[in-house]
Design a protein around this motif. Structure first.
Motif, PDB file in Angstrom:
ATOM      1  N   TYR A  49      37.898  29.611  57.232  1.00 40.05           N
ATOM      2  CA  TYR A  49      37.447  29.021  55.979  1.00 40.05           C
ATOM      3  C   TYR A  49      36.201  29.758  55.511  1.00 40.05           C
ATOM      4  O   TYR A  49      35.306  30.038  56.308  1.00 40.05           O
ATOM      5  N   TYR A  50      36.135  30.044  54.204  1.00 39.91           N
ATOM      6  CA  TYR A  50      35.002  30.763  53.640  1.00 39.91           C
ATOM      7  C   TYR A  50      34.605  30.119  52.323  1.00 39.91           C
ATOM      8  O   TYR A  50      35.409  29.457  51.668  1.00 39.91           O
ATOM      9  N   THR A  51      33.364  30.362  51.936  1.00 43.29           N
ATOM     10  CA  THR A  51      32.819  29.846  50.685  1.00 43.29           C
ATOM     11  C   THR A  51      32.466  31.018  49.784  1.00 43.29           C
ATOM     12  O   THR A  51      31.881  32.001  50.234  1.00 43.29           O
ATOM     13  N   CYS A  52      32.822  30.920  48.520  1.00 45.32           N
ATOM     14  CA  CYS A  52      32.519  31.944  47.528  1.00 45.32           C
ATOM     15  C   CYS A  52      31.015  31.938  47.236  1.00 45.32           C
ATOM     16  O   CYS A  52      30.329  30.939  47.457  1.00 45.32           O
ATOM     17  N   ALA A  53      30.519  33.041  46.708  1.00 45.68           N
ATOM     18  CA  ALA A  53      29.106  33.124  46.316  1.00 45.68           C
ATOM     19  C   ALA A  53      28.749  32.071  45.272  1.00 45.68           C
ATOM     20  O   ALA A  53      27.597  31.640  45.193  1.00 45.68           O
ATOM     21  N   CYS A  54      29.733  31.593  44.500  1.00 49.62           N
ATOM     22  CA  CYS A  54      29.480  30.568  43.488  1.00 49.62           C
ATOM     23  C   CYS A  54      29.410  29.168  44.096  1.00 49.62           C
ATOM     24  O   CYS A  54      29.074  28.205  43.412  1.00 49.62           O
ATOM     25  N   GLY A  55      29.769  29.043  45.381  1.00 44.53           N
ATOM     26  CA  GLY A  55      29.712  27.753  46.066  1.00 44.53           C
ATOM     27  C   GLY A  55      31.053  27.080  46.269  1.00 44.53           C
ATOM     28  O   GLY A  55      31.151  26.103  47.001  1.00 44.53           O
ATOM     29  N   ALA A  56      32.112  27.585  45.634  1.00 48.22           N
ATOM     30  CA  ALA A  56      33.448  26.989  45.786  1.00 48.22           C
ATOM     31  C   ALA A  56      34.068  27.412  47.122  1.00 48.22           C
ATOM     32  O   ALA A  56      33.836  28.524  47.597  1.00 48.22           O
ATOM     33  N   ASP A  57      34.851  26.525  47.732  1.00 43.21           N
ATOM     34  CA  ASP A  57      35.589  26.870  48.939  1.00 43.21           C
ATOM     35  C   ASP A  57      36.750  27.785  48.553  1.00 43.21           C
ATOM     36  O   ASP A  57      37.525  27.460  47.640  1.00 43.21           O
ATOM     37  N   LEU A  58      36.866  28.931  49.213  1.00 49.69           N
ATOM     38  CA  LEU A  58      37.961  29.850  48.920  1.00 49.69           C
ATOM     39  C   LEU A  58      39.282  29.226  49.356  1.00 49.69           C
ATOM     40  O   LEU A  58      39.350  28.519  50.356  1.00 49.69           O
ATOM     41  N   GLU A  59      40.347  29.499  48.591  1.00 49.06           N
ATOM     42  CA  GLU A  59      41.667  28.938  48.865  1.00 49.06           C
ATOM     43  C   GLU A  59      42.649  30.043  49.201  1.00 49.06           C
ATOM     44  O   GLU A  59      42.560  31.158  48.690  1.00 49.06           O
ATOM     45  N   TYR A  60      43.610  29.704  50.064  1.00 49.40           N
ATOM     46  CA  TYR A  60      44.657  30.645  50.457  1.00 49.40           C
ATOM     47  C   TYR A  60      45.445  31.083  49.223  1.00 49.40           C
ATOM     48  O   TYR A  60      45.879  30.255  48.426  1.00 49.40           O
ATOM     49  N   LEU A  61      45.625  32.395  49.081  1.00 50.69           N
ATOM     50  CA  LEU A  61      46.347  32.952  47.949  1.00 50.69           C
ATOM     51  C   LEU A  61      47.669  33.590  48.388  1.00 50.69           C
ATOM     52  O   LEU A  61      48.730  33.270  47.867  1.00 50.69           O
ATOM     53  N   CYS A  62      47.600  34.496  49.377  1.00 52.93           N
ATOM     54  CA  CYS A  62      48.801  35.182  49.829  1.00 52.93           C
ATOM     55  C   CYS A  62      48.578  35.801  51.200  1.00 52.93           C
ATOM     56  O   CYS A  62      47.462  35.815  51.698  1.00 52.93           O
ATOM     57  N   GLN A  63      49.663  36.324  51.779  1.00 46.13           N
ATOM     58  CA  GLN A  63      49.544  36.975  53.082  1.00 46.13           C
ATOM     59  C   GLN A  63      50.508  38.142  53.192  1.00 46.13           C
ATOM     60  O   GLN A  63      51.542  38.181  52.534  1.00 46.13           O
ATOM     61  N   LEU A  98      44.775  36.730  52.003  1.00 43.57           N
ATOM     62  CA  LEU A  98      43.799  36.818  50.929  1.00 43.57           C
ATOM     63  C   LEU A  98      43.417  35.411  50.508  1.00 43.57           C
ATOM     64  O   LEU A  98      44.283  34.583  50.226  1.00 43.57           O
ATOM     65  N   LEU A  99      42.118  35.157  50.502  1.00 42.31           N
ATOM     66  CA  LEU A  99      41.568  33.889  50.041  1.00 42.31           C
ATOM     67  C   LEU A  99      40.848  34.173  48.732  1.00 42.31           C
ATOM     68  O   LEU A  99      40.150  35.187  48.611  1.00 42.31           O
ATOM     69  N   ALA A 100      40.998  33.298  47.748  1.00 48.81           N
ATOM     70  CA  ALA A 100      40.418  33.547  46.432  1.00 48.81           C
ATOM     71  C   ALA A 100      39.639  32.336  45.938  1.00 48.81           C
ATOM     72  O   ALA A 100      39.869  31.208  46.371  1.00 48.81           O
ATOM     73  N   CYS A 101      38.747  32.602  45.004  1.00 50.22           N
ATOM     74  CA  CYS A 101      37.923  31.550  44.424  1.00 50.22           C
ATOM     75  C   CYS A 101      38.737  30.762  43.398  1.00 50.22           C
ATOM     76  O   CYS A 101      39.228  31.338  42.426  1.00 50.22           O
ATOM     77  N   PRO A 102      38.887  29.447  43.602  1.00 44.60           N
ATOM     78  CA  PRO A 102      39.651  28.649  42.639  1.00 44.60           C
ATOM     79  C   PRO A 102      38.926  28.492  41.304  1.00 44.60           C
ATOM     80  O   PRO A 102      39.541  28.144  40.306  1.00 44.60           O
ATOM     81  N   SER A 103      37.634  28.777  41.277  1.00 43.69           N
ATOM     82  CA  SER A 103      36.860  28.676  40.034  1.00 43.69           C
ATOM     83  C   SER A 103      36.992  29.935  39.180  1.00 43.69           C
ATOM     84  O   SER A 103      36.503  29.960  38.053  1.00 43.69           O
ATOM     85  N   HIS A 104      37.620  30.985  39.718  1.00 43.92           N
ATOM     86  CA  HIS A 104      37.783  32.254  39.001  1.00 43.92           C
ATOM     87  C   HIS A 104      36.446  32.760  38.466  1.00 43.92           C
ATOM     88  O   HIS A 104      36.358  33.237  37.339  1.00 43.92           O
ATOM     89  N   CYS A 105      35.404  32.637  39.294  1.00 48.27           N
ATOM     90  CA  CYS A 105      34.064  33.018  38.857  1.00 48.27           C
ATOM     91  C   CYS A 105      33.923  34.518  38.611  1.00 48.27           C
ATOM     92  O   CYS A 105      33.069  34.942  37.832  1.00 48.27           O
ATOM     93  N   ASP A 106      34.772  35.322  39.259  1.00 44.89           N
ATOM     94  CA  ASP A 106      34.713  36.766  39.114  1.00 44.89           C
ATOM     95  C   ASP A 106      36.088  37.321  39.498  1.00 44.89           C
ATOM     96  O   ASP A 106      36.695  36.826  40.446  1.00 44.89           O
ATOM     97  N   PRO A 107      36.594  38.350  38.791  1.00 43.29           N
ATOM     98  CA  PRO A 107      37.900  38.909  39.149  1.00 43.29           C
ATOM     99  C   PRO A 107      37.958  39.436  40.580  1.00 43.29           C
ATOM    100  O   PRO A 107      39.029  39.537  41.165  1.00 43.29           O
ATOM    101  N   ALA A 108      36.812  39.777  41.149  1.00 41.44           N
ATOM    102  CA  ALA A 108      36.775  40.318  42.509  1.00 41.44           C
ATOM    103  C   ALA A 108      36.436  39.251  43.551  1.00 41.44           C
ATOM    104  O   ALA A 108      36.132  39.588  44.687  1.00 41.44           O
TER     105      ALA A 108
END
Length: 116
Positions: A49-63, A98-108
């Motif tokens: 489990y990881y947290t994005c720089a924006c504070g959101a918990d990263l969510e599973y995207l793909c594998q 790949l885990l991604a930010c659900p807030s879409h704070c940044d494309p990267a």
């Protein structure tokens, strides 16, 4: 950093066809061990489990499953210990999530997780 517009010189880009399927978790709560977008991760080890720089918990995207081979452009040197002369094994053969930010704070705002 934004994605490059330059083509990858070694690994061939191939069409990606997504097909719906029901990813029913097994008794251990793990999903299918295959290349997939969405569903339930099939963690090779314990879930991470990881947290994005924006504070959101990263969510599973793909594998990408372990041992997946990737097609290469003709004329590329053969990769030692690969299954075939026309493919490369990436990620040291490990499973990659790949885990991604659900807030879409940044494309990267995507974090790779490598497990074996």
């Amino acid at each position: 950093m934004l994605p490059t517009v330059e083509p990858e010189p070694s690994v061939r880009a191939l069409p990606l066809t997504l097909q719906p399927f029901v990813d029913t978790p097994n008794p251990r709560g793990l999903g299918a061990q295959t290349f997939k977008v969405g569903g339930t991760p099939s963690w090779a080890q314990d879930p991470e489990y990881y947290t994005c720089a924006c504070g959101a918990d990263l969510e599973y995207l793909c594998q990408v499953p372990e041992g997946m081979e990737f097609a290469v452009h003709p004329g590329q040197p053969e990769q030692p210990y690969s299954v075939g002369a026309d493919t490369y094994g990436l990620f040291l053969g490990n499973e990659v999530y790949l885990l991604a930010c659900p807030s879409h704070c940044d494309p990267a705002a995507v974090w790779p997780v490598n497990q074996n």
